[in-house]
Design a protein around this motif. Sequence first.
Motif, PDB file in Angstrom:
ATOM      1  N   LEU A 149       0.831  -1.209   0.000  1.00 44.06           N
ATOM      2  CA  LEU A 149       0.000   0.000   0.000  1.00 44.06           C
ATOM      3  C   LEU A 149       0.862   1.253   0.000  1.00 44.06           C
ATOM      4  O   LEU A 149       0.522   2.253  -0.625  1.00 44.06           O
ATOM      5  CB  LEU A 149      -0.943  -0.006   1.209  1.00 44.06           C
ATOM      6  N   SER A 150       2.006   1.186   0.697  1.00 42.49           N
ATOM      7  CA  SER A 150       2.884   2.359   0.721  1.00 42.49           C
ATOM      8  C   SER A 150       3.480   2.610  -0.663  1.00 42.49           C
ATOM      9  O   SER A 150       3.536   3.752  -1.123  1.00 42.49           O
ATOM     10  CB  SER A 150       4.005   2.166   1.740  1.00 42.49           C
ATOM     11  N   GLN A 152       2.205   1.774  -3.475  1.00 44.05           N
ATOM     12  CA  GLN A 152       1.097   2.282  -4.277  1.00 44.05           C
ATOM     13  C   GLN A 152       0.912   3.784  -4.053  1.00 44.05           C
ATOM     14  O   GLN A 152       0.771   4.559  -4.992  1.00 44.05           O
ATOM     15  CB  GLN A 152      -0.167   1.558  -3.815  1.00 44.05           C
ATOM     16  N   TYR A 153       0.943   4.135  -2.774  1.00 41.13           N
ATOM     17  CA  TYR A 153       0.693   5.528  -2.409  1.00 41.13           C
ATOM     18  C   TYR A 153       1.775   6.445  -2.990  1.00 41.13           C
ATOM     19  O   TYR A 153       1.484   7.475  -3.591  1.00 41.13           O
ATOM     20  CB  TYR A 153       0.653   5.632  -0.883  1.00 41.13           C
ATOM     21  N   ALA A 156       2.352   5.459  -7.325  1.00 39.27           N
ATOM     22  CA  ALA A 156       1.203   5.593  -8.225  1.00 39.27           C
ATOM     23  C   ALA A 156       0.405   6.847  -7.920  1.00 39.27           C
ATOM     24  O   ALA A 156       0.084   7.628  -8.808  1.00 39.27           O
ATOM     25  CB  ALA A 156       0.317   4.359  -8.116  1.00 39.27           C
ATOM     26  N   ALA A 164      -1.390   1.757 -10.258  1.00 38.15           N
ATOM     27  CA  ALA A 164      -1.623   1.327  -8.882  1.00 38.15           C
ATOM     28  C   ALA A 164      -2.094  -0.116  -8.782  1.00 38.15           C
ATOM     29  O   ALA A 164      -1.777  -0.807  -7.822  1.00 38.15           O
ATOM     30  CB  ALA A 164      -2.656   2.243  -8.222  1.00 38.15           C
TER      31      ALA A 164
ATOM     32  N   LEU B 262      -5.137   5.997   5.160  1.00 38.87           N
ATOM     33  CA  LEU B 262      -3.846   6.501   4.675  1.00 38.87           C
ATOM     34  C   LEU B 262      -3.966   7.883   4.046  1.00 38.87           C
ATOM     35  O   LEU B 262      -3.062   8.705   4.129  1.00 38.87           O
ATOM     36  CB  LEU B 262      -3.295   5.503   3.651  1.00 38.87           C
TER      37      LEU B 262
ATOM     38  N   ASN C 291      -6.877   5.104  -4.768  1.00 33.53           N
ATOM     39  CA  ASN C 291      -5.530   5.064  -5.345  1.00 33.53           C
ATOM     40  C   ASN C 291      -5.591   4.911  -6.857  1.00 33.53           C
ATOM     41  O   ASN C 291      -4.878   5.588  -7.594  1.00 33.53           O
ATOM     42  CB  ASN C 291      -4.725   3.898  -4.761  1.00 33.53           C
ATOM     43  N   SER C 295      -4.237   7.535  -9.557  1.00 36.01           N
ATOM     44  CA  SER C 295      -3.120   7.174 -10.420  1.00 36.01           C
ATOM     45  C   SER C 295      -3.558   7.068 -11.876  1.00 36.01           C
ATOM     46  O   SER C 295      -2.741   6.848 -12.755  1.00 36.01           O
ATOM     47  CB  SER C 295      -2.508   5.858  -9.964  1.00 36.01           C
ATOM     48  N   ASP C 297      -5.649   4.786 -13.173  1.00 32.39           N
ATOM     49  CA  ASP C 297      -6.034   3.440 -13.618  1.00 32.39           C
ATOM     50  C   ASP C 297      -7.518   3.390 -13.971  1.00 32.39           C
ATOM     51  O   ASP C 297      -7.938   2.653 -14.850  1.00 32.39           O
ATOM     52  CB  ASP C 297      -5.798   2.404 -12.505  1.00 32.39           C
TER      53      ASP C 297
END
Lengths: 334, 300, 575
Positions: A149-150, A152-153, A156, A164, B262, C291, C295, C297
């Motif tokens: 996940l990190s 990805q963060y 991406a 991602a 997050l 995400n 990004s 996608d």
Amino acid sequence: MIKYIVRRLLGAIPVLFGLSIILFAFIHLLPGDPAATILGQHARPELVDAMRHRLGLDLPLWQQYLNYVGDLLHGDLGRSFVNNRSVVDDFFVRFPGTVELTLAALAFAVGLGIPMGRWAARKPQSFSDGFITVVSLVGVSIPIFVLGLSLQYVFAVQLHILPASGRIDPRLQVPYTTNFLLIDTLLAGRPDAFVDSLRHLVLPAIALGSIPLAIITRITRASVLDVTHEDYVRTARAKGLTEKRVDGRHIMRNAWLPVVTVIGLQVGGLLAGAVITETVFAWNGVGKWVVEAIEAHDYFVIQSSILIFALIFLLVNLVVDIGYAFLNPRIRYS
Amino acid sequence: MATKAATPATVRVPVESRASRGLWRDALVRLRRNRPALVGLACIAIFVFVAFFAPWLAQYDPNKGGLGKTFEPPSAAHWAGLDKLGRDELTRVMYGARISLVVGVVSVTVGLTIGGLVGAIAGGVGGRIDTILMRITDVFLAIPGILLAIGIVAWLGQGLVQIMIAVAVANAPIFARILRGSLLSLREAEFVTAARSVGASRTRLLLRHMLPNALTALIVAATLALATAIIDVAGLGFLGLGPPDPRTAEWGTMLTDSTEALRRAPWLIFAPGIAIVISAIGFNLLGDGLRESLDPRLKR
Amino acid sequence: MTRIRSGAGLAIAAILFAACSGSTATPAPASQAPASAAAPSGAAPSTAPSAAAGTPKDGGSLVVAIPGDISSTDSAFIQDSNSSTVSNQVIEGLVATKPGTTGEIVPALAKSWTVSPDGLTYTFTLQDGVKFHDGTDFNADAVCYNYNRWNNFTGALASPDYSYYYAAVFGGYGKDSNLASCTATSPTEVAIVLKHPYSSFLLSQTITSFGINSPTALKALDADNPDPTKSGYNTGAKGAMVGTGPFMFKEYTANDHITVVKNPNYWNKAGVAHLDTVIFKPISDQTATLNALQSGDIQLAMNLNPTDLSTVQADTKLQAIDRGESCNLFHLGMNETHKPFDNEKIREAVAYAINKQALIDTFYGGQAKAAITWMPAGGLYAKDEALPEYNVDKAKALIAESGVPADQLTFDFWYPSNVSRPYMPDPKGIFQAISSDLEAVGFTPNPQTKPWKEGYLKEEATGKYPMWLIGWTCDWAGPDNFLDTAFFNYQGGKPSPEFAYTNDALNKTMKDAEAATDDATAKTLWEKAQDMIRADMPTVPIVNSTPPAAAAAFVKGFVGSGNLTEILNSVWLDQ
């Protein structure tokens, strides 16, 4: 050697047999009636009975087990309760994704781990050694999903340099033929799509490869150090051989063995790690397939996919052992 | 569980001819000289200390928050910030040490007991019993650990006890394998042959001479397993199979929650993340140190 | 269209006289490009309706994240929002709801209709010259083929796990069904005759399950196989999902993607899709969805976690999309066969113990309003029941009054894992907050969880849970859909075991309301029903949420709808 291989193959049979019993028992011990699960919560009792009959669930347990094993031997792994697709067909759709991912992760771990390990061993207790040791320690200590996940963060979401999730941009509309997308894109003559699927591989491969990377680095370092102190290395140095030649001809050739063993052993760990990595990156592979099947209580898929997983695991170990035997002729096949 | 496969290959069985007491004492001396192992021990000491004294160390209630204070960033009053429910993250990490310690120790102990028993019987008795037990062990070893754990939690239902059982069952076959391997290699060791020649009984041979020596490899494996146990529990939490009471301050669950947040509160990942990494590093370093101390041939 | 629970009896009938008063309809066809579709009323100023300025451009592909894989490609069997999101692009029914609304009926495949004075015969005049995607003619015979097919379902196909909505709306199959006949009176005219008047008939026909599929395609893929898992039409084989809509089904790869492509020959010239291709991708994790959106996608996400709304709004490359008025209810279930919830005072105390505003701020990102009754505040005949407001002292006092000793205030409290619903974006977090609220007034909830799909729904429906989190997204925006179908229906003369809420008078009032023949009577009866429920407080209504969607900034023309069943023909890419 052939005798050894045959014996190892025969040895796998009782394991698979035992596994089939355990999985069979597991499915039958799970709460809930598979027939009712297939038909759903509203099904009328007579429909459930009919379904039980169709699935052979009304037979005595031993007979069910025999049918199950009989089907297995015919290569029939059953059908999904959820979508009725054949487990074998689905497996061949999913498996290439996992193969691509694990090979990429392994390539990352080996490609980076061996040089890092050798570098660290060159000057033990130095800063670079310490640094690599710490990095590899942290590598084995971070849960895959946190790392995934990190990554990805950062790469991406924030930097927009890599995708991602997924295996390929679906807008490219590449026809799936082998389901190995790196191959399919080339078959379709689409270098753009090839690059795209390669880019999709990067982050999951790093996330999945981090643990093997750490282990391979440590093992390489340790075995290089081990060998460095051996008499024949000292002799070689004393003979006045160049450091490069000592390294190549004497150290690595002998340090190689434990490294190869560990690389082989990592394949099992990679398959296990794929379960979580594929979930994080929406990667359509076997690991995600199993998690989905467990979530959906898709009994036959759970049963068969775990069996297939185990089979691959056993085969990989066999190949590693054989490779090990080749590399180390001193091993007697006992 | 990802590291489990590496363990058997890298553990070398000590072939010591001295009495077992000497082996341990020597090992302790060597361990004291092993700097990384001491660092690992220090990490674990901090971890255990925090776990024991969490109520005194923490300033807040791990379960009391306030929805109005959701996702407050770190401040002097709350070093690690507040979570989604306005609870002090640092306090929860301290209390979480207790659960991680208990889950880790219990699951590894249970796994060690089962695996040790199977391994001891197989390696000690040998023959047909050995073959049967090892075939069963192979069956379990053939299933990737995390899948085995997922399956067990899916089957037994969610709960800390179930998670401990799952991690224990995933570890037990590895322990069985290691202990049996050590015992087999010790059979022909000089001190065993010597004891046998002076007429020691089979049981005595096993219990007094072989087991204490064979245990070393097992202890190393168990230490390393503690590190993976903590990570595995976090993985189960990520797959939605964590403890049923979501208020439980458990590192894996906290970490999963923080990954969900997050975007809003990226700092929340640090406290539980660092806690997991540090404790895992502690057990990894100690395990390596133990291995090196117990096997004097391995000089690093 | 989000069916969230089982055992909803066959609650038939509802009202909405306004929508189905029988006169010939005139509004524009449903799937017309709503260039003029204004922002749905009640749109929060923070979220911009994307149907704004600019001339639509044709072409391009759009990747849309949906929360889970589809479960069926046969619209007759579709019950979940993922499948209906896809199916709605391809399959059309006789009538539809106007884009951006949940209850306004507009013509679709029927260009107009009349209702006989006795309310039994619906005569639909069909659009001319419409062809199915396979090139066969859409006509009156095709319509009746579909209606008769549904009515003749037997065996597994007739089980609520497949054609749930047919039975829910028509009361059963064959002779048990409310459908008397479907007759093609001419190639472009269909007469559907009911056995009993059913005032919600037209509105119910707007849902996905009543879409008209090509008879040729149905036969070709064995859609009526007694084992639906063997029907290619149901399982997404090539040649499945053949309708008349603005998009045509292209391919389905399980758990990977579903592709639909533009139908260039769409009968409604004004509604021809701008996009060439729409690809639906299942992504269950909300963080992963965001995400993927950031990004690049994916370009449109149907399930945004409302707490991520601020992130989306802060990102100039993204936009949050308002989906109009809420059409859902989230409430706290209590089962009266379990102690202490047999005690009315205790249930009332629970209602006072919950801090709804804190839940809205924390978990809904403000995209929700405290519920005022047991249905959406904007729903037809919704009455403000002056529900208890957060008051710890009042809750404690009620517990004291109840006479239940402190040691009996312990119970199992269940929440689902592996799920987020539009009305319940974060079950785990909401559960913790409500648990703390309950503990603050003296209850001792004992936390329990099950994965949503793996047993939670089944177990809560059988009444196993004393207290649990549950909700409902409307199929159609009528009070019957909430109060009766979803919640307090009777099955075989007994209250459904889910809530075990016994109130014969309420049941009779609801049945009378459903059979009411005029608006005023219906209003009176439905309000009376809500008063009766309020007096007993069988569950605690918490919020009506307005779940946002999110998209890349260049995605234009999306028209959100509170029932979350949007059609993407109006969407275009401004890039």
